[in-house]
Design a protein around this motif. Structure first.
Motif, PDB file in Angstrom:
ATOM      1  N   ASP A  72       0.837  -1.195   0.000  1.00 20.84           N
ATOM      2  CA  ASP A  72       0.000   0.000   0.000  1.00 20.84           C
ATOM      3  C   ASP A  72       0.875   1.250   0.000  1.00 20.84           C
ATOM      4  O   ASP A  72       2.076   1.183   0.273  1.00 20.84           O
ATOM      5  N   VAL A  73       0.241   2.392  -0.271  1.00 16.84           N
ATOM      6  CA  VAL A  73       0.991   3.644  -0.389  1.00 16.84           C
ATOM      7  C   VAL A  73       0.201   4.798   0.201  1.00 16.84           C
ATOM      8  O   VAL A  73      -1.017   4.880   0.023  1.00 16.84           O
ATOM      9  N   ILE A  74       0.929   5.680   0.872  1.00 18.18           N
ATOM     10  CA  ILE A  74       0.418   7.008   1.219  1.00 18.18           C
ATOM     11  C   ILE A  74       1.376   8.009   0.584  1.00 18.18           C
ATOM     12  O   ILE A  74       2.598   7.875   0.706  1.00 18.18           O
ATOM     13  N   VAL A  75       0.812   9.017  -0.098  1.00 17.59           N
ATOM     14  CA  VAL A  75       1.606  10.078  -0.719  1.00 17.59           C
ATOM     15  C   VAL A  75       1.266  11.391  -0.017  1.00 17.59           C
ATOM     16  O   VAL A  75       0.092  11.735   0.120  1.00 17.59           O
ATOM     17  N   VAL A  76       2.314  12.099   0.398  1.00 16.87           N
ATOM     18  CA  VAL A  76       2.145  13.370   1.103  1.00 16.87           C
ATOM     19  C   VAL A  76       2.927  14.447   0.365  1.00 16.87           C
ATOM     20  O   VAL A  76       4.131  14.286   0.125  1.00 16.87           O
ATOM     21  N   SER A  77       2.259  15.523   0.001  1.00 19.05           N
ATOM     22  CA  SER A  77       2.924  16.652  -0.642  1.00 19.05           C
ATOM     23  C   SER A  77       3.778  17.373   0.394  1.00 19.05           C
ATOM     24  O   SER A  77       3.324  17.643   1.505  1.00 19.05           O
ATOM     25  N   GLN A  78       5.026  17.678   0.012  1.00 20.20           N
ATOM     26  CA  GLN A  78       5.920  18.339   0.952  1.00 20.20           C
ATOM     27  C   GLN A  78       6.845  19.298   0.218  1.00 20.20           C
ATOM     28  O   GLN A  78       7.902  18.909  -0.281  1.00 20.20           O
ATOM     29  N   PHE A  79       6.441  20.565   0.175  1.00 21.88           N
ATOM     30  CA  PHE A  79       7.215  21.577  -0.544  1.00 21.88           C
ATOM     31  C   PHE A  79       8.591  21.777   0.076  1.00 21.88           C
ATOM     32  O   PHE A  79       9.527  22.196  -0.604  1.00 21.88           O
ATOM     33  N   THR A  80       8.764  21.435   1.345  1.00 23.37           N
ATOM     34  CA  THR A  80      10.053  21.660   2.004  1.00 23.37           C
ATOM     35  C   THR A  80      11.156  20.765   1.450  1.00 23.37           C
ATOM     36  O   THR A  80      12.337  21.006   1.737  1.00 23.37           O
ATOM     37  N   LEU A  81      10.821  19.770   0.629  1.00 21.61           N
ATOM     38  CA  LEU A  81      11.862  18.960  -0.015  1.00 21.61           C
ATOM     39  C   LEU A  81      12.702  19.790  -0.978  1.00 21.61           C
ATOM     40  O   LEU A  81      13.797  19.388  -1.360  1.00 21.61           O
ATOM     41  N   HIS A  82      12.184  20.951  -1.378  1.00 15.26           N
ATOM     42  CA  HIS A  82      12.919  21.822  -2.286  1.00 15.26           C
ATOM     43  C   HIS A  82      13.572  22.991  -1.553  1.00 15.26           C
ATOM     44  O   HIS A  82      13.894  24.016  -2.163  1.00 15.26           O
ATOM     45  N   ALA A  83      13.798  22.832  -0.264  1.00 13.01           N
ATOM     46  CA  ALA A  83      14.450  23.883   0.519  1.00 13.01           C
ATOM     47  C   ALA A  83      15.878  24.090   0.040  1.00 13.01           C
ATOM     48  O   ALA A  83      16.611  23.133  -0.188  1.00 13.01           O
ATOM     49  N   SER A  84      16.241  25.342  -0.118  1.00 13.30           N
ATOM     50  CA  SER A  84      17.629  25.687  -0.409  1.00 13.30           C
ATOM     51  C   SER A  84      18.212  26.273   0.868  1.00 13.30           C
ATOM     52  O   SER A  84      17.667  27.219   1.440  1.00 13.30           O
ATOM     53  N   THR A  85      19.325  25.710   1.294  1.00 15.36           N
ATOM     54  CA  THR A  85      19.971  26.178   2.528  1.00 15.36           C
ATOM     55  C   THR A  85      21.343  26.778   2.235  1.00 15.36           C
ATOM     56  O   THR A  85      22.189  26.866   3.120  1.00 15.36           O
ATOM     57  N   LYS A  86      21.542  27.190   0.984  1.00 17.43           N
ATOM     58  CA  LYS A  86      22.829  27.731   0.553  1.00 17.43           C
ATOM     59  C   LYS A  86      23.230  28.973   1.342  1.00 17.43           C
ATOM     60  O   LYS A  86      24.372  29.115   1.749  1.00 17.43           O
ATOM     61  N   LYS A  87      22.289  29.889   1.488  1.00 20.90           N
ATOM     62  CA  LYS A  87      22.593  31.168   2.123  1.00 20.90           C
ATOM     63  C   LYS A  87      21.818  31.296   3.431  1.00 20.90           C
ATOM     64  O   LYS A  87      20.633  31.004   3.482  1.00 20.90           O
ATOM     65  N   GLY A  88      22.487  31.703   4.464  1.00 22.18           N
ATOM     66  CA  GLY A  88      21.836  31.971   5.736  1.00 22.18           C
ATOM     67  C   GLY A  88      21.304  30.716   6.403  1.00 22.18           C
ATOM     68  O   GLY A  88      21.641  29.596   6.033  1.00 22.18           O
ATOM     69  N   ASN A  89      20.463  30.927   7.393  1.00 23.39           N
ATOM     70  CA  ASN A  89      19.919  29.824   8.185  1.00 23.39           C
ATOM     71  C   ASN A  89      18.424  29.625   8.009  1.00 23.39           C
ATOM     72  O   ASN A  89      17.852  28.712   8.598  1.00 23.39           O
ATOM     73  N   ARG A  90      17.802  30.497   7.237  1.00 22.72           N
ATOM     74  CA  ARG A  90      16.372  30.337   6.946  1.00 22.72           C
ATOM     75  C   ARG A  90      16.250  29.767   5.540  1.00 22.72           C
ATOM     76  O   ARG A  90      16.626  30.422   4.565  1.00 22.72           O
ATOM     77  N   PRO A  91      15.725  28.544   5.407  1.00 21.25           N
ATOM     78  CA  PRO A  91      15.625  27.931   4.077  1.00 21.25           C
ATOM     79  C   PRO A  91      14.764  28.760   3.126  1.00 21.25           C
ATOM     80  O   PRO A  91      13.787  29.394   3.530  1.00 21.25           O
ATOM     81  N   SER A  92      15.139  28.718   1.860  1.00 18.75           N
ATOM     82  CA  SER A  92      14.358  29.345   0.801  1.00 18.75           C
ATOM     83  C   SER A  92      13.617  28.242   0.054  1.00 18.75           C
ATOM     84  O   SER A  92      14.174  27.180  -0.214  1.00 18.75           O
ATOM     85  N   TYR A  93      12.363  28.518  -0.286  1.00 13.78           N
ATOM     86  CA  TYR A  93      11.542  27.535  -0.997  1.00 13.78           C
ATOM     87  C   TYR A  93      11.180  28.037  -2.391  1.00 13.78           C
ATOM     88  O   TYR A  93      10.165  27.663  -2.949  1.00 13.78           O
ATOM     89  N   ILE A  94      12.037  28.860  -2.968  1.00 15.02           N
ATOM     90  CA  ILE A  94      11.747  29.493  -4.253  1.00 15.02           C
ATOM     91  C   ILE A  94      11.543  28.487  -5.384  1.00 15.02           C
ATOM     92  O   ILE A  94      10.785  28.743  -6.312  1.00 15.02           O
ATOM     93  N   LYS A  95      12.173  27.307  -5.305  1.00 14.54           N
ATOM     94  CA  LYS A  95      12.022  26.295  -6.355  1.00 14.54           C
ATOM     95  C   LYS A  95      10.709  25.528  -6.252  1.00 14.54           C
ATOM     96  O   LYS A  95      10.272  24.909  -7.215  1.00 14.54           O
TER      97      LYS A  95
END
Length: 150
Positions: A72-95
């Protein structure tokens, strides 16, 4: 499209105190969607997921797929998988795709996976504050990104 696939012995999603999805053996899949994602990404990824051989065979070797074990499968949408942590300490989710793009692609992903598996796929609730519980089996956790398919 980026996924984190976790082989589980059980998993569930609760929203506002109500369990909206629950499974026993199978996959809990977290899906992050980008603006550039399209149906060809969905087709490639759902085929890869349905046939990913990470369940044990009779000899204890990871040689069986989700289809083979009728998981069986459960699928959960999670925009935070595209977090960019390149700059600073607050992730960017621009992608990460905005809801007007992400929701139809998420729904298409679920429908395509259901078609490949021949069964209903549980989901979380897009944009909701979800509580996800799982018992990771193994643990086995695989990340797949459609940008790496070529």
């Amino acid at each position: 499209m980026r996924t984190v696939i976790q082989r589980v012995t059980k998993a569930s999603v609760t929203v506002n105190g109500e369990k909206i999805s629950a499974i026993d053996s199978g996959f809990l899949i977290l899906v992050g969607i980008e603006n550039a994602d399209a149906q060809d990404d969905i087709d490639w990824l759902t085929n890869k997921i349905a046939n990913l051989r990470i369940f044990n065979d009779e000899d204890g070797i990871m040689n069986k797929s989700l289809v083979d074990v009728n998981g069986d499968v459960i699928v959960v949408s999670q925009f935070t998988l595209h977090a960019s942590t390149k700059k600073g300490n607050r992730p960017s989710y621009i992608k990460a795709a905005r809801p007007d793009v992400a929701i139809p692609l998420f729904e298409a992903f679920v429908a395509t996976l259901e078609s490949k598996l021949g069964k209903k796929v549980g989901t979380g609730e897009f944009g909701a504050d979800m509580k996800v519980e799982l018992l990771n089996d193994g643990p086995v956790t695989i990340m797949i990104d459609t940008k790496d398919k070529e």
